[in-house]
Motif scaffolding. Structure first.
Motif, PDB file in Angstrom:
ATOM      1  N   ALA A 111      -2.067  33.591 136.903  1.00  0.00           N
ATOM      2  CA  ALA A 111      -3.559  32.605 136.720  1.00  0.00           C
ATOM      3  C   ALA A 111      -3.726  31.423 136.686  1.00  0.00           C
ATOM      4  O   ALA A 111      -2.551  30.287 135.891  1.00  0.00           O
ATOM      5  CB  ALA A 111      -4.077  33.253 135.472  1.00  0.00           C
ATOM      6  N   LYS A 112      -4.576  30.892 137.126  1.00  0.00           N
ATOM      7  CA  LYS A 112      -4.406  29.259 137.284  1.00  0.00           C
ATOM      8  C   LYS A 112      -6.346  28.844 136.328  1.00  0.00           C
ATOM      9  O   LYS A 112      -7.602  29.534 136.873  1.00  0.00           O
ATOM     10  CB  LYS A 112      -5.094  28.580 138.997  1.00  0.00           C
ATOM     11  N   LEU A 113      -7.335  27.670 135.827  1.00  0.00           N
ATOM     12  CA  LEU A 113      -7.710  27.099 135.473  1.00  0.00           C
ATOM     13  C   LEU A 113      -8.125  25.944 135.682  1.00  0.00           C
ATOM     14  O   LEU A 113      -7.458  24.841 136.188  1.00  0.00           O
ATOM     15  CB  LEU A 113      -7.908  26.843 134.236  1.00  0.00           C
ATOM     16  N   TRP A 114      -9.241  26.149 136.460  1.00  0.00           N
ATOM     17  CA  TRP A 114      -9.483  25.069 137.450  1.00  0.00           C
ATOM     18  C   TRP A 114     -11.621  23.769 137.252  1.00  0.00           C
ATOM     19  O   TRP A 114     -12.032  24.730 136.488  1.00  0.00           O
ATOM     20  CB  TRP A 114     -10.542  24.518 138.680  1.00  0.00           C
TER      21      TRP A 114
ATOM     22  N   GLU B  42      -6.959  21.260 139.091  1.00  0.00           N
ATOM     23  CA  GLU B  42      -6.116  21.795 138.716  1.00  0.00           C
ATOM     24  C   GLU B  42      -6.222  21.938 136.436  1.00  0.00           C
ATOM     25  O   GLU B  42      -5.242  20.683 136.805  1.00  0.00           O
ATOM     26  CB  GLU B  42      -5.435  22.360 138.966  1.00  0.00           C
ATOM     27  N   VAL B  43      -6.689  22.728 135.863  1.00  0.00           N
ATOM     28  CA  VAL B  43      -6.549  21.902 134.315  1.00  0.00           C
ATOM     29  C   VAL B  43      -5.045  22.825 133.732  1.00  0.00           C
ATOM     30  O   VAL B  43      -4.401  21.968 133.308  1.00  0.00           O
ATOM     31  CB  VAL B  43      -7.742  22.741 133.522  1.00  0.00           C
ATOM     32  N   PHE B  44      -4.671  24.244 134.261  1.00  0.00           N
ATOM     33  CA  PHE B  44      -4.019  24.815 133.616  1.00  0.00           C
ATOM     34  C   PHE B  44      -3.477  25.398 134.902  1.00  0.00           C
ATOM     35  O   PHE B  44      -4.244  26.115 135.324  1.00  0.00           O
ATOM     36  CB  PHE B  44      -3.962  25.245 132.425  1.00  0.00           C
ATOM     37  N   SER B  45      -1.862  25.947 134.514  1.00  0.00           N
ATOM     38  CA  SER B  45      -1.416  27.491 135.895  1.00  0.00           C
ATOM     39  C   SER B  45      -0.953  28.476 134.348  1.00  0.00           C
ATOM     40  O   SER B  45       0.129  27.705 133.496  1.00  0.00           O
ATOM     41  CB  SER B  45      -0.394  26.828 136.614  1.00  0.00           C
TER      42      SER B  45
END
Length: 311
Positions: free
Chosen positions: A186-189, A196-199
């Motif tokens: 999952a990724k946070l954008w 991209e903030v986190f993977s």
């Protein structure tokens, strides 16, 4: 939802009105809210009172609500994948195998925009409720796009997944979009910058369900590896993993006050978990086939389940 400015930044805060009923004393409730919430000054009290009275009116209207077929729209040239409403219900979106997402006016059935740009099936779609001014679309082309509701213009294309995107969600503050993919991550954008903030890595199979809690500080992911993980949205670190289902996860979500987590599975059961420690508090049985979806009602006291057994 309260919106306020702090150090030049727009922030939001939610007020819990889950016990509101048509018989609630609105004046007493407003006084109680004002004592607990310094953001609501004396000059705003009448506005808050009016909003609560409108909510009361809605509760009264829907007590004996009868549903009927309102309209049939021939929406796309190929099958639909998903449908989503904005918070007020004034408009909705449809995703399709025809590679597009369409925005519709609910009352008239008029098509407002066709969101074109994906190069494969548009599978996951969402409004940034409660605001409703942005749309996110996730596609089998491995990208997620962010769109303007007003103009239909594409703000950003989020690239980074290596397989199909099958689920997505905005955080309640509408500052982040989370995407879940068949690539097991999952990724946070960042909505503003498009970066991209986190993977979120750690699942051993496809992620097919994800959602934020009400506060937006936790995110939950459900996977075909039979597990559900809870993550810290501020750091991207895993908080704990829920292990107990014997087959693929189909749904995973928090209740409104973030005290409970509900998970549905292809093992024909739903499980209820304590969100503070990740321990299972109940297993819901009774279906004869796979659980396809599950949800809480707005109070978090009732649960609905949908199954391949047709019940």
């Amino acid at each position: 939802m309260l919106e306020y400015e702090k150090s030049g930044e727009i922030k939001t805060k939610s007020i819990d009105l889950l016990d509101l009923s048509p018989s609630t004393d609105v004046r007493a409730l407003v006084d109680e809210i004002r004592r607990a919430e310094p953001l609501i000054t004396a000059s705003r009290a009448d506005q808050v009172k009016l909003l609560i009275q409108r909510l009361q009116d809605k509760l009264e209207q829907h007590k004996d609500h009868k549903f009927y077929l309102f309209k049939v729209l021939r929406a796309h040239i190929l099958p639909l994948t998903n449908v989503a409403l904005n918070k007020s219900g004034s408009c909705f979106i449809t995703g399709s195998y025809d590679w597009t997402c369409k925005l519709w006016d609910t009352a008239s059935g008029e098509e407002l925009h066709t969101l074109e740009g994906h190069r494969n099936v548009v599978y996951a779609i969402a409004f940034n409720n409660p605001y409703g001014d942005k749309i996110a679309t996730g596609s089998f082309d491995k990208t997620c796009k962010l769109w303007s509701v007003e103009t239909g213009k594409c703000y950003h294309t989020f690239r980074g997944h290596t397989a199909e995107i099958v689920c997505l969600s905005f955080n309640p503050q509408s500052t982040l979009v989370a995407t879940g993919s068949m690539d097991t991550t999952a990724k946070l954008w960042d909505v503003q910058s498009g970066e991209e903030v986190f993977s979120l890595t750690g699942h051993l199979a496809e992620i097919i369900s994800l959602s934020f809690n009400t506060e937006g500080n936790k995110i939950i992911t459900g996977s075909f590896d039979h597990t559900v993980s809870v993550w810290d949205a501020a750091t991207g670190r895993k908080v704990y993993t829920l292990i107990g289902h014997r087959a693929e996860i189909s749904s995973a979500l928090f209740n409104w006050d973030c005290s409970l987590i509900l998970t549905g599975s292809m093992d024909k059961t739903c499980m209820l978990w304590d969100a503070t420690n990740g321990k299972c508090v109940a297993t819901l049985t009774g279906h004869d086939d796979e659980i396809l979806d599950s949800c809480f009602d707005f109070t978090g006291k009732l649960i609905a389940t949908a199954s391949a057994d047709g019940r």
